[in-house]
Design a protein around this motif. Structure first.
Motif, PDB file in Angstrom:
ATOM      1  N   VAL A   1       0.845  -1.202   0.000  1.00 19.29           N
ATOM      2  CA  VAL A   1       0.000   0.000   0.000  1.00 19.29           C
ATOM      3  C   VAL A   1       0.879   1.249   0.000  1.00 19.29           C
ATOM      4  N   ASN A   2       1.898   1.265   0.823  1.00 18.19           N
ATOM      5  CA  ASN A   2       2.800   2.420   0.890  1.00 18.19           C
ATOM      6  C   ASN A   2       3.500   2.656  -0.451  1.00 18.19           C
ATOM      7  N   ALA A   3       3.844   1.579  -1.149  1.00 16.51           N
ATOM      8  CA  ALA A   3       4.503   1.705  -2.449  1.00 16.51           C
ATOM      9  C   ALA A   3       3.543   2.249  -3.518  1.00 16.51           C
ATOM     10  N   ALA A   4       2.233   2.049  -3.334  1.00 16.69           N
ATOM     11  CA  ALA A   4       1.228   2.517  -4.297  1.00 16.69           C
ATOM     12  C   ALA A   4       0.716   3.918  -3.956  1.00 16.69           C
ATOM     13  N   LYS A   5       1.315   4.549  -2.971  1.00 17.37           N
ATOM     14  CA  LYS A   5       0.852   5.850  -2.471  1.00 17.37           C
ATOM     15  C   LYS A   5       1.035   6.945  -3.512  1.00 17.37           C
ATOM     16  N   LEU A   6      -0.062   7.666  -3.772  1.00 21.63           N
ATOM     17  CA  LEU A   6      -0.011   8.857  -4.623  1.00 21.63           C
ATOM     18  C   LEU A   6       0.062  10.113  -3.770  1.00 21.63           C
ATOM     19  N   SER A   7      -0.600  10.071  -2.618  1.00 23.02           N
ATOM     20  CA  SER A   7      -0.643  11.211  -1.715  1.00 23.02           C
ATOM     21  C   SER A   7      -1.004  10.703  -0.328  1.00 23.02           C
ATOM     22  N   GLU A   8      -0.697  11.518   0.687  1.00 23.63           N
ATOM     23  CA  GLU A   8      -1.069  11.143   2.051  1.00 23.63           C
ATOM     24  C   GLU A   8      -1.268  12.390   2.887  1.00 23.63           C
ATOM     25  N   ALA A   9      -2.102  12.243   3.909  1.00 24.81           N
ATOM     26  CA  ALA A   9      -2.303  13.298   4.895  1.00 24.81           C
ATOM     27  C   ALA A   9      -2.271  12.647   6.267  1.00 24.81           C
ATOM     28  N   SER A  10      -1.606  13.289   7.218  1.00 28.36           N
ATOM     29  CA  SER A  10      -1.582  12.790   8.590  1.00 28.36           C
ATOM     30  C   SER A  10      -2.917  13.071   9.259  1.00 28.36           C
ATOM     31  N   VAL A  11      -3.345  12.138  10.112  1.00 28.45           N
ATOM     32  CA  VAL A  11      -4.587  12.311  10.868  1.00 28.45           C
ATOM     33  C   VAL A  11      -4.362  11.940  12.328  1.00 28.45           C
ATOM     34  N   THR A  12      -5.192  12.516  13.182  1.00 26.21           N
ATOM     35  CA  THR A  12      -5.230  12.184  14.607  1.00 26.21           C
ATOM     36  C   THR A  12      -6.682  11.898  14.966  1.00 26.21           C
ATOM     37  N   THR A  13      -6.928  11.596  16.210  1.00 22.73           N
ATOM     38  CA  THR A  13      -8.317  11.354  16.637  1.00 22.73           C
ATOM     39  C   THR A  13      -9.195  12.577  16.402  1.00 22.73           C
ATOM     40  N   ALA A  14      -8.605  13.768  16.401  1.00 26.04           N
ATOM     41  CA  ALA A  14      -9.376  14.999  16.178  1.00 26.04           C
ATOM     42  C   ALA A  14      -9.909  15.118  14.753  1.00 26.04           C
ATOM     43  N   ASN A  15      -9.372  14.330  13.823  1.00 28.32           N
ATOM     44  CA  ASN A  15      -9.826  14.364  12.436  1.00 28.32           C
ATOM     45  C   ASN A  15     -11.023  13.459  12.166  1.00 28.32           C
ATOM     46  N   TRP A  16     -11.583  12.847  13.194  1.00 34.89           N
ATOM     47  CA  TRP A  16     -12.697  11.915  13.036  1.00 34.89           C
ATOM     48  C   TRP A  16     -13.901  12.398  13.841  1.00 34.89           C
ATOM     49  N   THR A  17     -15.082  12.232  13.268  1.00 33.79           N
ATOM     50  CA  THR A  17     -16.318  12.661  13.921  1.00 33.79           C
ATOM     51  C   THR A  17     -17.342  11.530  13.867  1.00 33.79           C
ATOM     52  N   TRP A  18     -18.030  11.332  14.993  1.00 31.62           N
ATOM     53  CA  TRP A  18     -19.133  10.375  15.055  1.00 31.62           C
ATOM     54  C   TRP A  18     -20.439  11.078  14.705  1.00 31.62           C
ATOM     55  N   SER A  19     -21.319  10.371  14.022  1.00 36.48           N
ATOM     56  CA  SER A  19     -22.672  10.860  13.756  1.00 36.48           C
ATOM     57  C   SER A  19     -23.600   9.652  13.676  1.00 36.48           C
ATOM     58  N   ALA A  20     -24.863   9.918  13.426  1.00 39.85           N
ATOM     59  CA  ALA A  20     -25.843   8.850  13.299  1.00 39.85           C
ATOM     60  C   ALA A  20     -26.471   8.903  11.917  1.00 39.85           C
ATOM     61  N   SER A  21     -26.812   7.736  11.411  1.00 37.77           N
ATOM     62  CA  SER A  21     -27.580   7.615  10.175  1.00 37.77           C
ATOM     63  C   SER A  21     -28.698   6.639  10.491  1.00 37.77           C
TER      64      SER A  21
END
Length: 131
Positions: free
Chosen positions: A39-59
Protein backbone atom coordinates in the motif's frame (compact mmCIF):
# COMPACT_ATOMS: atom_id res chain seq x y z
CA UNK A 1 -12.84 -2.26 -6.61
CA UNK A 2 -11.47 -3.86 -3.46
CA UNK A 3 -12.59 -2.95 0.04
CA UNK A 4 -10.86 -4.05 3.25
CA UNK A 5 -11.06 -3.82 7.03
CA UNK A 6 -8.24 -5.11 9.27
CA UNK A 7 -9.16 -7.81 11.80
CA UNK A 8 -8.60 -5.27 14.60
CA UNK A 9 -11.28 -3.06 13.03
CA UNK A 10 -13.66 -5.98 12.54
CA UNK A 11 -13.19 -7.06 16.17
CA UNK A 12 -13.22 -3.59 17.78
CA UNK A 13 -15.29 -1.50 15.37
CA UNK A 14 -14.74 1.91 13.79
CA UNK A 15 -13.57 3.35 17.12
CA UNK A 16 -10.36 1.39 16.54
CA UNK A 17 -9.77 3.40 13.37
CA UNK A 18 -10.35 6.68 15.20
CA UNK A 19 -7.93 5.70 17.98
CA UNK A 20 -5.17 4.27 15.78
CA UNK A 21 -5.17 5.88 12.32
CA UNK A 22 -2.12 8.02 11.62
CA UNK A 23 -2.53 8.65 7.87
CA UNK A 24 -5.03 8.57 5.06
CA UNK A 25 -3.37 7.68 1.77
CA UNK A 26 -4.61 8.00 -1.76
CA UNK A 27 -3.25 4.90 -3.48
CA UNK A 28 -3.12 3.98 -7.16
CA UNK A 29 -4.33 0.40 -6.79
CA UNK A 30 -5.42 -2.08 -4.15
CA UNK A 31 -5.96 -5.81 -4.06
CA UNK A 32 -7.70 -7.31 -1.02
CA UNK A 33 -5.17 -8.13 1.67
CA UNK A 34 -2.28 -6.03 0.31
CA UNK A 35 0.42 -5.52 2.93
CA UNK A 36 1.35 -2.14 4.41
CA UNK A 37 4.52 -2.14 2.30
CA UNK A 38 2.51 -2.72 -0.90
CA UNK A 39 0.00 0.00 0.00
CA UNK A 40 2.80 2.42 0.89
CA UNK A 41 4.50 1.71 -2.45
CA UNK A 42 1.23 2.52 -4.30
CA UNK A 43 0.85 5.85 -2.47
CA UNK A 44 -0.01 8.86 -4.62
CA UNK A 45 -0.64 11.21 -1.71
CA UNK A 46 -1.07 11.14 2.05
CA UNK A 47 -2.30 13.30 4.89
CA UNK A 48 -1.58 12.79 8.59
CA UNK A 49 -4.59 12.31 10.87
CA UNK A 50 -5.23 12.18 14.61
CA UNK A 51 -8.32 11.35 16.64
CA UNK A 52 -9.38 15.00 16.18
CA UNK A 53 -9.83 14.36 12.44
CA UNK A 54 -12.70 11.91 13.04
CA UNK A 55 -16.32 12.66 13.92
CA UNK A 56 -19.13 10.38 15.06
CA UNK A 57 -22.67 10.86 13.76
CA UNK A 58 -25.84 8.85 13.30
CA UNK A 59 -27.58 7.62 10.17
CA UNK A 60 -30.92 6.31 11.37
CA UNK A 61 -29.96 3.75 14.02
CA UNK A 62 -26.47 3.22 12.59
CA UNK A 63 -23.27 4.93 13.77
CA UNK A 64 -21.02 6.64 11.25
CA UNK A 65 -17.36 7.61 11.65
CA UNK A 66 -16.27 10.28 9.15
CA UNK A 67 -12.82 11.74 8.59
CA UNK A 68 -12.23 15.43 8.08
CA UNK A 69 -13.17 16.55 4.58
CA UNK A 70 -10.69 18.40 2.34
CA UNK A 71 -7.47 17.22 3.97
CA UNK A 72 -4.54 18.44 1.90
CA UNK A 73 -2.14 15.67 1.05
CA UNK A 74 1.45 15.89 -0.04
CA UNK A 75 2.03 14.43 -3.51
CA UNK A 76 4.17 11.32 -3.56
CA UNK A 77 3.75 10.44 -7.24
CA UNK A 78 1.94 11.55 -10.37
CA UNK A 79 -0.81 9.41 -11.84
CA UNK A 80 -3.20 9.37 -14.73
CA UNK A 81 -6.89 9.43 -13.92
CA UNK A 82 -8.16 5.97 -13.19
CA UNK A 83 -10.92 4.03 -11.51
CA UNK A 84 -8.45 1.99 -9.45
CA UNK A 85 -7.63 4.74 -6.92
CA UNK A 86 -8.48 3.94 -3.31
CA UNK A 87 -8.25 5.59 0.10
CA UNK A 88 -6.24 3.58 2.62
CA UNK A 89 -6.50 4.48 6.29
CA UNK A 90 -3.32 3.26 7.95
CA UNK A 91 -1.54 3.00 11.26
CA UNK A 92 1.93 3.84 9.97
CA UNK A 93 3.45 3.44 13.46
CA UNK A 94 2.58 -0.27 13.48
CA UNK A 95 2.62 -0.81 9.67
CA UNK A 96 -1.07 -1.76 9.52
CA UNK A 97 -3.59 -1.14 6.78
CA UNK A 98 -6.75 -0.48 8.81
CA UNK A 99 -9.39 0.27 6.21
CA UNK A 100 -9.57 0.63 2.43
CA UNK A 101 -12.36 2.04 0.31
CA UNK A 102 -12.65 3.29 -3.24
CA UNK A 103 -12.03 6.90 -4.20
CA UNK A 104 -14.70 7.90 -6.65
CA UNK A 105 -13.55 11.07 -8.43
CA UNK A 106 -10.98 9.46 -10.76
CA UNK A 107 -9.10 12.76 -11.04
CA UNK A 108 -5.54 12.78 -12.42
CA UNK A 109 -2.73 13.54 -9.97
CA UNK A 110 -0.08 16.01 -11.13
CA UNK A 111 3.39 16.20 -9.56
CA UNK A 112 3.93 19.40 -7.60
CA UNK A 113 0.23 20.06 -6.96
CA UNK A 114 -1.52 19.45 -3.64
CA UNK A 115 -4.15 16.74 -3.47
CA UNK A 116 -7.39 17.32 -1.58
CA UNK A 117 -8.51 14.14 0.14
CA UNK A 118 -12.24 13.76 0.66
CA UNK A 119 -13.88 12.19 3.70
CA UNK A 120 -13.56 8.52 4.48
CA UNK A 121 -16.82 7.16 5.90
CA UNK A 122 -16.98 4.01 8.02
CA UNK A 123 -20.44 2.80 9.05
CA UNK A 124 -21.30 0.46 11.91
CA UNK A 125 -24.74 -0.92 11.12
CA UNK A 126 -27.46 -2.37 13.29
CA UNK A 127 -27.72 -6.17 13.22
CA UNK A 128 -30.17 -7.72 10.78
CA UNK A 129 -31.95 -11.04 10.69
CA UNK A 130 -29.61 -13.90 9.87
CA UNK A 131 -31.12 -16.32 7.42
Amino acid sequence: MAFYAHADVLENGPAYVKANATKIMLISAYTFGDSFATVNAAKLSEASVTTANWTWSASGNDRVLTSTDNLTGSVAAASAAGPSNHYAVVDATNSKVLYVTEEGSDQPITSGNPVTLKSVVIKATQPTLAV
